[in-house]
Write an enzyme that holds these catalytic residues in place. Structure first.
Site, PDB file in Angstrom:
ATOM      1  N   HIS A  84      32.304  40.519  48.424  1.00  0.00           N
ATOM      2  CA  HIS A  84      33.570  40.890  48.321  1.00  0.00           C
ATOM      3  C   HIS A  84      33.915  41.331  46.709  1.00  0.00           C
ATOM      4  CE1 HIS A  84      33.305  36.639  46.961  1.00  0.00           C
ATOM      5  NE2 HIS A  84      34.288  36.965  46.080  1.00  0.00           N
ATOM      6  N   ARG A  85      33.108  41.037  45.710  1.00  0.00           N
ATOM      7  CA  ARG A  85      33.281  41.122  44.462  1.00  0.00           C
ATOM      8  C   ARG A  85      33.375  42.777  44.152  1.00  0.00           C
ATOM      9  NH1 ARG A  85      32.310  37.454  40.471  1.00  0.00           N
ATOM     10  NH2 ARG A  85      31.678  35.338  41.458  1.00  0.00           N
TER      11      ARG A  85
END
Length: 184
Positions: free
Chosen positions: A24-25
């Site tokens: 998700h980064r």
């Protein structure tokens, strides 16, 4: 609403016979080429063991926006609350993530963790080879994952490396402090 145990069993998974992945980064999602490389890696791993992929909304949007297909061996699910996620993590073979907190949870639960980032806040876990930093997905990264899947001796050795900062008795110390405060 499913309990953590019923969620796990509803997926039809066997302990240590699946992987867990989270991505998700921004460093993985902001560059399409980088993200597609990570998805190619996950698709490849899913040929060996199923992967449960709780999908962050940001990741879902990226996949949809870019028409990215995941292999059939990747089980997509919505983000999980803490207990169902910990249940998945506790029973997986290993985890692939870019999350800082999951790296620490994996170490606590004695699960190898492959970190899809250039750096990590938990470098002590990488130094003792409890977790592995995969700054690029070279053939070495693929070989490492296959060793964790197929080499039982290596897998168990990695699982049982002691977390360098884990100390037993922390809960008892917290209870003692709370009891002392209560008496005051």
């Amino acid at each position: 609403k499913l309990s953590p145990v019923s969620f796990f069993s509803s997926l039809g998974l066997k302990s240590e016979m699946y992987l867990v992945a989270t991505l998700h980064r921004a460093e993985n999602l902001d560059d399409k080429k980088t993200f597609l490389e990570k998805i190619k890696y996950l698709n490849s791993l899913s040929e060996h063991l199923p992967i449960v992929f709780p999908m962050h909304p940001r990741t879902q949007l990226f996949l949809k926006k870019n028409s990215v297909k995941l292999s059939r061996g990747i089980i997509q699910c919505p983000p999980l609350t803490h207990l169902p996620f910990l249940n998945l993590l506790q029973n997986c073979r290993f985890v692939i993530t870019d999350s800082g907190g999951i790296q620490e949870e994996a170490a606590f639960l004695n699960r190898p963790c492959l970190i899809l980032r250039k750096e990590t806040e938990w470098s002590r876990l990488v130094k003792v080879k409890k977790n592995f930093l995969l700054s690029d997905l070279s053939s070495k990264a693929y070989k490492l994952s296959q060793r964790l899947v197929y080499d039982q001796k290596f897998y168990f050795k990695t699982c049982h490396i002691k977390n360098p900062e884990s100390r037993s008795g922390a809960a008892l110390k917290v209870i003692a402090v709370l009891q002392k405060l209560k008496r005051q």
